[in-house]
Scaffold this motif. Structure first.
Motif, PDB file in Angstrom:
ATOM      1  N   CYS A   1       2.238  20.532 -21.011  1.00 54.80           N
ATOM      2  CA  CYS A   1       0.939  19.971 -20.629  1.00 54.80           C
ATOM      3  C   CYS A   1      -0.189  20.962 -20.908  1.00 54.80           C
ATOM      4  O   CYS A   1      -1.360  20.629 -20.752  1.00 54.80           O
TER       5      CYS A   1
ATOM      6  N   CYS B   1       4.598  25.202 -14.452  1.00 55.19           N
ATOM      7  CA  CYS B   1       4.685  23.892 -13.787  1.00 55.19           C
ATOM      8  C   CYS B   1       6.074  23.690 -13.170  1.00 55.19           C
ATOM      9  O   CYS B   1       7.069  24.216 -13.678  1.00 55.19           O
TER      10      CYS B   1
ATOM     11  N   HIS C   1       3.860  18.633 -12.774  1.00 49.17           N
ATOM     12  CA  HIS C   1       2.872  19.575 -13.300  1.00 49.17           C
ATOM     13  C   HIS C   1       2.063  20.259 -12.197  1.00 49.17           C
ATOM     14  O   HIS C   1       0.969  20.765 -12.441  1.00 49.17           O
TER      15      HIS C   1
ATOM     16  N   CYS D   1       3.697  25.303 -20.284  1.00 56.14           N
ATOM     17  CA  CYS D   1       4.272  23.951 -20.184  1.00 56.14           C
ATOM     18  C   CYS D   1       3.758  23.076 -21.326  1.00 56.14           C
ATOM     19  O   CYS D   1       2.722  23.356 -21.923  1.00 56.14           O
TER      20      CYS D   1
HETATM   21 ZN   LIG Z   1       2.915  21.053 -17.015  1.00 54.63          ZN
END
Ligand SMILES: [Zn+2]
Length: 400
Positions: free
Chosen positions: A266, A271, A254, A264
């Motif tokens: 996340c 990332c 990340h 992403c």
């Molecule tokens: Zn990420």
């Protein structure tokens, strides 16, 4: 539980010093000379132990006596002029390692020195509830023990790896193991296996395994990057796994490479994982090689398919950028590339090395980037090592 949770008594106490000294002796016994499979590798005299650890002979003698009473070491008179010979005991029970992947689980039995004795892999549905995955792993362990003729009651500790960030024992990410999110992994695992369990991120276990038994052996610091369904890393500093505050260090997947890149899982954008995972390569090759596996793409690249070559090179290029930041920051002795993607071999590594050199400071430009020696078994080997260490720590706590 992460290893950081079992470091023992409060700093500064007499017990801490004793524990530290005892661990030093055990570490030397475990790593002294020879290959991990060499049974004589863990044999030293008490005098040699004192010399290597820098501890007083009387201190070593006390430690060995204590370790003998809990069955962790055995002693015997050395031949000729050799003093008492000490070896790690492999008979005071066994440990188990369990490694969960996106759609597989691998289980192993090891001795108390952390040497892997038997192992087996099974397939799991990629979307499964954690209870189902644990039941499956437990049944696999039972089969393995039965075949090896080992009683279930001999299993002292289980080390378990999960392909997700684990912070304060809880699985934090939904993408790879949705059925595990929010679960107190240690508690769930201990309920299943009925013995103490230490849970760790799989890349951290890979780092530990390569550090102890693999290509990073003998180096004080290393970074292991695992590229499979996701991208993660494990960091060894001063011969210890660096876990960060809650245990979630090393999430190299990340690092932001492009703030306008794809969104992403996340919540961030661009990332590294979006450019360098196995799924990315398969996605790039979808039009040309539908339904191809990573091995198919690697084979195509070796056979001269320029698109397959380009997809692997591109993944390597992005990985090189990401690793450049890590190398600039940590200056590790070496970087180890593992996980499924390591099967692309030099095809991947050449572009990783090239881009790494372009983006690091001169002072760290010579940092070697090597392939994992333990391959897909790295996390499993690490799980067994962690379980063996944890067993030692539990015994040491008893001593205190
Ligand atoms: Zn990420």
């Amino acid at each position: 539980m992460s290893t950081a949770d079992v470091r023992g008594p409060a700093p500064g106490s007499t017990a801490t010093l004793r524990t530290t000294n005892t661990r030093r002796v055990l570490d030397v016994l475990r790593t002294a000379g020879g290959a991990p499979d060499d049974t004589d590798a863990t044999v030293l005299t008490q005098a040699e132990l004192a010399r290597v650890t820098g501890l007083a002979p009387a201190t070593v003698s006390n430690i060995i006596r204590e370790l003998g009473t809990v069955g962790l070491v055995t002693t015997e008179p050395g031949g000729g002029r050799r003093g008492t010979v000490v070896r790690l005991s492999s008979e005071a029970g066994v440990v188990a390692g369990v490694d969960f992947g996106h759609s597989h689980v691998a289980v192993a039995i090891g001795d108390l020195t952390g040497r892997l004795l038997h192992e087996r892999r099974g397939r799991l549905p990629s979307v499964h509830q954690h209870e189902e995955g644990l039941r499956f792993a437990d049944a696999l362990l039972d089969e393995l023990l039965a075949e090896a003729g080992i009683e279930r009651s001999s299993v002292r500790t289980v080390g378990l790896g999960l392909p997700a960030p684990i912070s304060d024992r809880v699985v934090r990410s939904a993408a790879i193991l949705p059925g595990w999110v929010g679960v107190d992994a240690m508690e769930a695992c201990e309920q299943t296996f009925g013995v103490p369990v230490c849970v760790e991120n799989d890349a951290n276990l890979g780092a530990l395994a390569e550090h102890r038994n693999g290509v990073a052996r003998g180096h004080d610091s290393s970074v292991f990057v695992k590229i499979s369904s996701g991208v993660g890393s494990g960091i060894i500093i001063d011969n210890q796994l660096f876990q960060g505050n809650g245990g979630a260090a090393g999430e190299i997947g990340h690092l932001t490479l492009d703030e306008n890149g794809p969104v992403c899982r996340c919540g961030s954008r661009g990332c590294l994982e979006a450019y360098a995972s196995v799924a990315t390569i398969l996605g790039m090759m979808k039009a040309q090689l539908p339904d191809a596996t990573l091995d198919d793409v690697v084979a195509a690249a070796h056979a001269g398919n320029v698109s397959a070559q380009r997809s692997i090179e591109d993944a390597g290029r992005h990985l090189g950028w990401g690793l450049a930041s890590v190398v600039n920051l940590l200056n590790p002795a070496l970087v180890v590339v593992g996980g499924d993607m390591a099967r692309a071999g030099e095809l991947l590594l050449e572009s990783v090395r090239r881009e790494l050199r372009r983006h690091v400071l001169d002072a760290v430009a010579g940092t070697p980037v090597l392939l994992s020696e333990l391959g897909e078994r790295a996390s499993l080997v690490g799980a067994v090592l962690l379980a063996a260490e944890r067993t030692e720590l539990l015994e040491l706590t008893e001593l205190d």
